[in-house]
Design a protein around this motif. Structure first.
Motif, PDB file in Angstrom:
ATOM      1  N   MET A   1     -31.539  -6.742 -11.877  1.00  0.00           N
ATOM      2  CA  MET A   1     -30.707  -7.708 -11.362  1.00  0.00           C
ATOM      3  C   MET A   1     -29.425  -6.910 -11.028  1.00  0.00           C
ATOM      4  N   SER A   2     -29.004  -7.056 -10.061  1.00  0.00           N
ATOM      5  CA  SER A   2     -27.799  -6.103  -9.918  1.00  0.00           C
ATOM      6  C   SER A   2     -26.447  -7.173  -9.823  1.00  0.00           C
ATOM      7  N   ILE A   3     -25.494  -6.529 -10.403  1.00  0.00           N
ATOM      8  CA  ILE A   3     -24.107  -7.458 -10.688  1.00  0.00           C
ATOM      9  C   ILE A   3     -23.158  -6.957  -9.678  1.00  0.00           C
ATOM     10  N   ARG A   4     -22.390  -7.677  -9.106  1.00  0.00           N
ATOM     11  CA  ARG A   4     -21.241  -7.330  -8.185  1.00  0.00           C
ATOM     12  C   ARG A   4     -20.019  -7.783  -8.972  1.00  0.00           C
ATOM     13  N   LEU A   5     -19.134  -6.854  -9.025  1.00  0.00           N
ATOM     14  CA  LEU A   5     -17.981  -6.804  -9.469  1.00  0.00           C
ATOM     15  C   LEU A   5     -16.947  -6.750  -8.360  1.00  0.00           C
ATOM     16  N   TYR A   6     -15.792  -7.554  -8.663  1.00  0.00           N
ATOM     17  CA  TYR A   6     -14.694  -7.645  -7.626  1.00  0.00           C
ATOM     18  C   TYR A   6     -13.696  -6.569  -7.940  1.00  0.00           C
ATOM     19  N   ILE A   7     -13.037  -5.891  -6.986  1.00  0.00           N
ATOM     20  CA  ILE A   7     -12.070  -4.918  -7.304  1.00  0.00           C
ATOM     21  C   ILE A   7     -11.012  -5.504  -6.622  1.00  0.00           C
ATOM     22  N   GLY A   8      -9.844  -5.857  -7.166  1.00  0.00           N
ATOM     23  CA  GLY A   8      -8.709  -6.140  -6.732  1.00  0.00           C
ATOM     24  C   GLY A   8      -7.584  -5.322  -6.756  1.00  0.00           C
ATOM     25  N   ASN A   9      -6.344  -5.608  -6.034  1.00  0.00           N
ATOM     26  CA  ASN A   9      -5.097  -4.995  -6.218  1.00  0.00           C
ATOM     27  C   ASN A   9      -5.256  -3.437  -5.663  1.00  0.00           C
ATOM     28  N   LEU A  10      -6.161  -3.322  -4.508  1.00  0.00           N
ATOM     29  CA  LEU A  10      -6.233  -2.283  -3.733  1.00  0.00           C
ATOM     30  C   LEU A  10      -5.018  -2.111  -2.795  1.00  0.00           C
ATOM     31  N   PRO A  11      -4.636  -0.875  -2.459  1.00  0.00           N
ATOM     32  CA  PRO A  11      -3.434  -0.709  -1.496  1.00  0.00           C
ATOM     33  C   PRO A  11      -3.753  -1.244  -0.137  1.00  0.00           C
ATOM     34  N   LYS A  12      -2.984  -1.959   0.626  1.00  0.00           N
ATOM     35  CA  LYS A  12      -3.396  -2.568   1.948  1.00  0.00           C
ATOM     36  C   LYS A  12      -2.771  -1.571   2.968  1.00  0.00           C
ATOM     37  N   GLU A  13      -3.728  -0.424   3.046  1.00  0.00           N
ATOM     38  CA  GLU A  13      -3.406   0.364   3.947  1.00  0.00           C
ATOM     39  C   GLU A  13      -4.784   1.137   4.515  1.00  0.00           C
ATOM     40  N   VAL A  14      -4.681   1.864   5.502  1.00  0.00           N
ATOM     41  CA  VAL A  14      -5.945   2.292   5.918  1.00  0.00           C
ATOM     42  C   VAL A  14      -6.565   3.673   4.889  1.00  0.00           C
ATOM     43  N   MET A  15      -7.803   3.104   4.556  1.00  0.00           N
ATOM     44  CA  MET A  15      -8.427   3.734   3.424  1.00  0.00           C
ATOM     45  C   MET A  15      -9.938   3.790   3.640  1.00  0.00           C
ATOM     46  N   GLU A  16     -10.766   4.779   3.150  1.00  0.00           N
ATOM     47  CA  GLU A  16     -12.156   4.857   3.542  1.00  0.00           C
ATOM     48  C   GLU A  16     -12.810   4.460   2.262  1.00  0.00           C
ATOM     49  N   ARG A  17     -14.049   3.884   2.318  1.00  0.00           N
ATOM     50  CA  ARG A  17     -14.774   3.419   1.190  1.00  0.00           C
ATOM     51  C   ARG A  17     -15.145   4.635   0.350  1.00  0.00           C
ATOM     52  N   VAL A  52     -23.501  -2.880  -9.463  1.00  0.00           N
ATOM     53  CA  VAL A  52     -24.095  -2.147 -10.377  1.00  0.00           C
ATOM     54  C   VAL A  52     -25.489  -2.658 -10.816  1.00  0.00           C
ATOM     55  N   LYS A  53     -26.250  -2.053 -11.777  1.00  0.00           N
ATOM     56  CA  LYS A  53     -27.498  -2.347 -11.964  1.00  0.00           C
ATOM     57  C   LYS A  53     -27.573  -3.539 -12.968  1.00  0.00           C
ATOM     58  N   ASN A  54     -26.924  -3.409 -14.197  1.00  0.00           N
ATOM     59  CA  ASN A  54     -26.904  -4.580 -15.118  1.00  0.00           C
ATOM     60  C   ASN A  54     -25.969  -4.928 -15.679  1.00  0.00           C
ATOM     61  N   ASP A  55     -25.850  -5.979 -16.518  1.00  0.00           N
ATOM     62  CA  ASP A  55     -24.540  -6.549 -17.224  1.00  0.00           C
ATOM     63  C   ASP A  55     -23.967  -5.383 -18.052  1.00  0.00           C
ATOM     64  N   GLU A  56     -24.793  -4.659 -18.810  1.00  0.00           N
ATOM     65  CA  GLU A  56     -24.034  -3.587 -19.632  1.00  0.00           C
ATOM     66  C   GLU A  56     -23.122  -2.699 -18.900  1.00  0.00           C
ATOM     67  N   GLN A  57     -23.633  -2.029 -17.774  1.00  0.00           N
ATOM     68  CA  GLN A  57     -22.762  -1.356 -17.008  1.00  0.00           C
ATOM     69  C   GLN A  57     -21.603  -2.013 -16.315  1.00  0.00           C
ATOM     70  N   ALA A  58     -21.874  -3.325 -16.045  1.00  0.00           N
ATOM     71  CA  ALA A  58     -20.975  -3.970 -15.460  1.00  0.00           C
ATOM     72  C   ALA A  58     -19.723  -4.154 -16.630  1.00  0.00           C
ATOM     73  N   ASP A  59     -19.950  -4.579 -17.776  1.00  0.00           N
ATOM     74  CA  ASP A  59     -18.998  -4.408 -18.676  1.00  0.00           C
ATOM     75  C   ASP A  59     -18.347  -3.372 -18.921  1.00  0.00           C
ATOM     76  N   GLN A  60     -19.064  -2.066 -19.148  1.00  0.00           N
ATOM     77  CA  GLN A  60     -18.493  -0.986 -19.308  1.00  0.00           C
ATOM     78  C   GLN A  60     -17.613  -0.472 -18.248  1.00  0.00           C
ATOM     79  N   ILE A  61     -17.934  -0.845 -16.978  1.00  0.00           N
ATOM     80  CA  ILE A  61     -16.846  -0.490 -16.090  1.00  0.00           C
ATOM     81  C   ILE A  61     -15.649  -1.224 -16.021  1.00  0.00           C
TER      82      ILE A  61
END
Length: 158
Positions: A1-17, A52-61
């Motif tokens: 089961m994959s886990i989705r993490l929210y990444i906030g506070n990114l700069p609001k300008e033109v940037m690439e993935r 990410v793939k799992n909860d453990e990896q999510a917690d590490q990140i």
């Protein structure tokens, strides 16, 4: 089961993935990123997602990258909340779901206005049902209203 993490506070300008992907490059190929951009300007809306793939990896990140300095701003990383039921599950229709939420916001504002109107009509009907046929002004503004009426009468007489 994959886990989705929210990444906030990114700069609001033109940037690439790819720029965001490079931050998480050492975590391996199992980590995928998605950058949320404005459709009109192409600029980042200030957030994205990492899957990410799992909860453990999510917690590490989260431990490793929460507060990480990216383009002079500290990233905010946390587990993403599940999507609401009215939004589609596919990522392709996520952009189409955004105007719906915007319309929902307008509807909620409209319903507040209607509630306000309903509240005003209730107060007006309650004052008129008290025996007086004329609607009485709000006592907090009665003096100012009387003064305005006098000024209006004086200006129309002139």
């Amino acid at each position: 089961m994959s886990i989705r993490l929210y990444i906030g506070n990114l700069p609001k300008e033109v940037m690439e993935r790819q720029e965001l992907q490079e931050v998480f490059q050492e975590e391996g190929d199992s980590v995928t990123t998605k950058l949320i951009t404005d459709r009109k300007t192409g600029k980042c809306r200030g957030f994205g997602f990492v899957t990410v793939k799992n909860d453990e990896q999510a917690d590490q990140i989260i431990e490793k990258y929460n507060g990480y300095q990216f383009r002079e701003t500290p990233l905010k990383i946390e587990k993403a909340l599940p999507r609401s039921k009215n939004k589609s599950e596919s990522e392709n229709t996520e952009a189409e779901a955004k105007p719906i939420s915007k319309n929902n916001t307008n509807k909620s504002k409209k319903s507040r206005r209607e509630k306000d109107k309903g509240g005003a009509s209730k107060t007006a009907s309650s004052t008129s049902s008290s025996g007086n046929d004329a609607v009485q002004p709000d006592p907090r503004w009665a003096d100012a209203l009387a003064e305005l009426k006098q000024r209006l009468a004086a200006s129309t007489n002139s």
